[in-house]
Design a protein around this motif. Structure first.
Motif, PDB file in Angstrom:
ATOM      1  N   SER A  26       0.887  -1.125   0.045  1.00 18.89           N
ATOM      2  CA  SER A  26       0.141   0.053   0.053  1.00 18.89           C
ATOM      3  C   SER A  26       0.897   1.257  -0.016  1.00 18.89           C
ATOM      4  O   SER A  26       1.768   1.185   0.402  1.00 18.89           O
ATOM      5  CB  SER A  26      -0.801   0.081   1.503  1.00 18.89           C
ATOM      6  N   TYR A  27       0.410   2.246  -0.387  1.00 20.49           N
ATOM      7  CA  TYR A  27       1.143   3.422  -0.341  1.00 20.49           C
ATOM      8  C   TYR A  27       0.176   4.611   0.238  1.00 20.49           C
ATOM      9  O   TYR A  27      -0.850   4.773  -0.109  1.00 20.49           O
ATOM     10  CB  TYR A  27       1.298   4.255  -1.833  1.00 20.49           C
ATOM     11  N   GLY A  28       0.229   4.762   1.578  1.00 17.34           N
ATOM     12  CA  GLY A  28      -0.752   5.447   2.397  1.00 17.34           C
ATOM     13  C   GLY A  28      -1.949   4.681   2.500  1.00 17.34           C
ATOM     14  O   GLY A  28      -1.919   3.413   2.681  1.00 17.34           O
ATOM     15  N   GLY A  33      -2.467  -5.346 -17.196  1.00 17.63           N
ATOM     16  CA  GLY A  33      -3.395  -4.547 -16.476  1.00 17.63           C
ATOM     17  C   GLY A  33      -3.562  -3.123 -16.837  1.00 17.63           C
ATOM     18  O   GLY A  33      -2.516  -2.718 -17.581  1.00 17.63           O
ATOM     19  N   PRO A  34      -4.443  -2.451 -16.636  1.00 13.55           N
ATOM     20  CA  PRO A  34      -4.612  -1.139 -17.057  1.00 13.55           C
ATOM     21  C   PRO A  34      -3.651  -0.206 -16.370  1.00 13.55           C
ATOM     22  O   PRO A  34      -3.117  -0.628 -15.445  1.00 13.55           O
ATOM     23  CB  PRO A  34      -6.013  -0.785 -16.709  1.00 13.55           C
ATOM     24  N   ASN A  35      -3.660   0.996 -16.943  1.00 18.38           N
ATOM     25  CA  ASN A  35      -2.658   2.109 -16.339  1.00 18.38           C
ATOM     26  C   ASN A  35      -3.050   2.125 -14.729  1.00 18.38           C
ATOM     27  O   ASN A  35      -4.249   2.420 -14.525  1.00 18.38           O
ATOM     28  CB  ASN A  35      -2.793   3.379 -17.003  1.00 18.38           C
ATOM     29  N   GLY A  36      -2.029   2.073 -13.839  1.00 15.65           N
ATOM     30  CA  GLY A  36      -1.967   2.321 -12.542  1.00 15.65           C
ATOM     31  C   GLY A  36      -2.692   0.788 -11.872  1.00 15.65           C
ATOM     32  O   GLY A  36      -2.967   1.038 -10.568  1.00 15.65           O
ATOM     33  N   ALA A  37      -2.452  -0.021 -12.470  1.00 13.20           N
ATOM     34  CA  ALA A  37      -2.944  -1.297 -11.787  1.00 13.20           C
ATOM     35  C   ALA A  37      -1.973  -1.976 -10.898  1.00 13.20           C
ATOM     36  O   ALA A  37      -2.486  -2.586  -9.966  1.00 13.20           O
ATOM     37  CB  ALA A  37      -3.360  -2.570 -12.906  1.00 13.20           C
ATOM     38  N   LYS A  54       1.382  -2.737 -11.658  1.00 11.32           N
ATOM     39  CA  LYS A  54       2.295  -3.640 -12.703  1.00 11.32           C
ATOM     40  C   LYS A  54       3.682  -3.201 -12.118  1.00 11.32           C
ATOM     41  O   LYS A  54       4.555  -3.941 -11.827  1.00 11.32           O
ATOM     42  CB  LYS A  54       2.080  -3.603 -14.074  1.00 11.32           C
ATOM     43  N   THR A  55       3.984  -1.938 -12.386  1.00 10.93           N
ATOM     44  CA  THR A  55       5.210  -1.597 -11.845  1.00 10.93           C
ATOM     45  C   THR A  55       5.755  -1.855 -10.526  1.00 10.93           C
ATOM     46  O   THR A  55       6.855  -2.187 -10.394  1.00 10.93           O
ATOM     47  CB  THR A  55       5.504  -0.039 -12.263  1.00 10.93           C
ATOM     48  N   THR A  56       4.843  -1.665  -9.717  1.00 15.34           N
ATOM     49  CA  THR A  56       5.030  -1.908  -8.163  1.00 15.34           C
ATOM     50  C   THR A  56       5.393  -3.137  -8.158  1.00 15.34           C
ATOM     51  O   THR A  56       6.419  -3.469  -7.410  1.00 15.34           O
ATOM     52  CB  THR A  56       3.736  -1.513  -7.536  1.00 15.34           C
TER      53      THR A  56
HETATM   54  P1  ADP Z   1       0.961   0.326 -13.496  1.00 10.98           P
HETATM   55  O1  ADP Z   1       2.206  -0.018 -13.477  1.00 10.98           O
HETATM   56  O2  ADP Z   1      -0.050  -0.751 -13.525  1.00 10.98           O
HETATM   57  O3  ADP Z   1       0.646   1.668 -14.251  1.00 10.98           O
HETATM   58  P2  ADP Z   1       1.981   1.439 -10.835  1.00 10.98           P
HETATM   59  O4  ADP Z   1       2.453   0.469  -9.979  1.00 10.98           O
HETATM   60  O5  ADP Z   1       2.868   2.417 -11.454  1.00 10.98           O
HETATM   61  O6  ADP Z   1       0.912   0.881 -11.961  1.00 10.98           O
HETATM   62  O7  ADP Z   1       0.963   2.318  -9.785  1.00 10.98           O
HETATM   63  C1  ADP Z   1      -0.054   1.581  -9.225  1.00 10.98           C
HETATM   64  C2  ADP Z   1      -0.764   2.618  -8.053  1.00 10.98           C
HETATM   65  O8  ADP Z   1       0.302   2.775  -7.275  1.00 10.98           O
HETATM   66  C3  ADP Z   1      -0.884   3.754  -8.918  1.00 10.98           C
HETATM   67  O9  ADP Z   1      -2.367   4.527  -8.094  1.00 10.98           O
HETATM   68  C4  ADP Z   1       0.168   4.915  -8.320  1.00 10.98           C
HETATM   69  O10 ADP Z   1      -0.308   6.240  -8.270  1.00 10.98           O
HETATM   70  C5  ADP Z   1       0.562   4.265  -6.969  1.00 10.98           C
HETATM   71  N1  ADP Z   1       2.029   4.416  -6.751  1.00 10.98           N
HETATM   72  C6  ADP Z   1       2.919   4.092  -7.349  1.00 10.98           C
HETATM   73  N2  ADP Z   1       4.025   4.291  -6.700  1.00 10.98           N
HETATM   74  C7  ADP Z   1       3.957   5.225  -5.728  1.00 10.98           C
HETATM   75  C8  ADP Z   1       4.751   5.788  -4.716  1.00 10.98           C
HETATM   76  N3  ADP Z   1       6.096   5.924  -4.793  1.00 10.98           N
HETATM   77  N4  ADP Z   1       4.054   6.478  -3.979  1.00 10.98           N
HETATM   78  C9  ADP Z   1       2.571   6.621  -3.907  1.00 10.98           C
HETATM   79  N5  ADP Z   1       1.905   6.026  -4.877  1.00 10.98           N
HETATM   80  C10 ADP Z   1       2.563   5.288  -5.721  1.00 10.98           C
END
Ligand code: ADP
Length: 335
Positions: free
Chosen positions: A29-31, A53-57, A59-61
């Protein structure tokens, strides 16, 4: 978990290999925002896995966590058999990461970027030059090797990025949206590169918002939505999750449309478009029977299109998004 009890997968030759990636109950979780809500992933060694997954799903996390760049809140996480929490160094030694947070330095040449990586991996000067030249050649960058990387096209930069990752001889490569923003030709080149990587025994963890890319490359696909895995399986397994295909008949003559609509039983109507959808598996037999029926009823449709379910349909059915991540030429929405 000791590596002897790690989940294993069987290759065709009967050897058991530890899973390249295994995540159980991964949370982040972020916050207040729950990004990953206890997801499970298992990637057999030597395969391509796509996290779709869609944008913001998230994936990068997920990639950042599994490549040790970000710490998870919870989860039993192993990469190449090493525990991410207790042995991140061993994980780092086994993996390569490319994509959104590219390591390419635009101010120096492609070759200098490669030699820098060779230095980071403690290769001798001679060995570094040999490996750099070999990889630049393999990725068709020899001619551009002495030019600053900032002058490279998007496709060239991605190729250089992967070449740099391979200097460390990783067994597992994370590719975060490797073709986002690339033109069609560069996308296909990248797909070829990814297939070659897998042939050489590397495991690929790919994230993508492109359904055709997952369909094209991945052995298994997981659809990430609202922090959870909405579905997981091969492309064919996922396609079987949703209702089958249909044949769409479109008319310009309202009279023909109405007589066809009233004669057909199992049909969905679109009165505005003068179009009918008949459930069908798209097989030759079914098409013939539809055409025979139209002929015998003396009805002429102006357009007949066959739609078999694709990953787009699965994706939209699972994620509830009604807009594609990108326009998809051959797509028709199942209503
Ligand atoms: P994707 O790669 O699928 O587009 P991300 O993993 O980049 O998705 O982001 C998933 C969610 O986590 C988004 O809502 C993004 O705003 C939030 N998020 C990612 N990194 C951070 C961070 N360092 N601090 C706060 N929120 C984050």
């Amino acid at each position: 978990m000791p590596s002897s009890v790690m989940p294993t997968s069987r290759k065709g030759d009967g050897r058991s290999l530890p899973d390249a990636v295994s995540a159980i109950g991964l949370r982040k979780s972020y916050g207040d925002k729950v990004v990953l809500d206890g997801i499970d992933l298992r990637i057999p060694a030597g395969t391509v896995f796509a996290l779709l997954g869609p944008n913001g799903a998230g994936k990068t996390t997920a990639v950042k966590i599994l490549s040790t760049l970000v710490t998870a809140d919870a989860g039993d996480l192993h990469v190449d058999g090493h525990d991410l929490t207790t042995d991140p160094q061993a994980v780092r030694a086994a993996i390569g990461v490319t994509g959104q947070f590219s390591a390419v330095d635009g101010l120096i040449t492609g070759e200098e970027n490669m030699l820098l990586m060779a230095d980071l991996h403690h290769l001798s000067k001679q060995e570094g030059r040999r490996v750099a030249a070999e990889l630049l050649e393999r990725f068709d960058l020899t001619d551009a090797a002495s030019k600053p990387a900032s002058t490279y096209s998007g496709g060239m930069k991605r190729r250089l990025d992967i070449a740099m990752t391979l200097v460390g001889n990783p067994r597992i490569i994370f590719l975060d949206e490797p073709t986002t923003g690339l033109d069609p030709r560069s996308r296909h080149t990248m797909w070829g590169i990814i297939r070659t990587l897998v042939t050489s025994g590397v495991t690929v963890f790919l994230t993508t918002q492109y359904l055709d890319e997952a369909d094209e490359l991945a052995d298994r696909i997981a659809v990430l939505n609202n922090g959870r895995i909405a579905a997981e399986g091969t492309a064919d397994e996922l396609k079987r999750l949703i209702p089958g295909g249909h044949v769409r008949l479109r008319f310009t003559d309202p009279a023909a449309y109405h007589s066809a609509a009233s004669a057909l039983e199992e049909v969905s109507r679109d009165d505005d478009a003068l179009a009918l959808q008949i459930p069908s598996d798209g097989s030759q037999r079914e098409l013939r029977s539809i055409l025979d029926w139209l002929d015998s009823a003396g009805i002429e449709a102006d357009e007949l299109t066959v739609h078999t379910p694709d990953l787009d349909d699965v994706f939209f059915a699972l994620t509830g998004n009604d807009q594609p991540a990108q326009p998809h030429q051959s797509k028709e929405t199942v209503r």
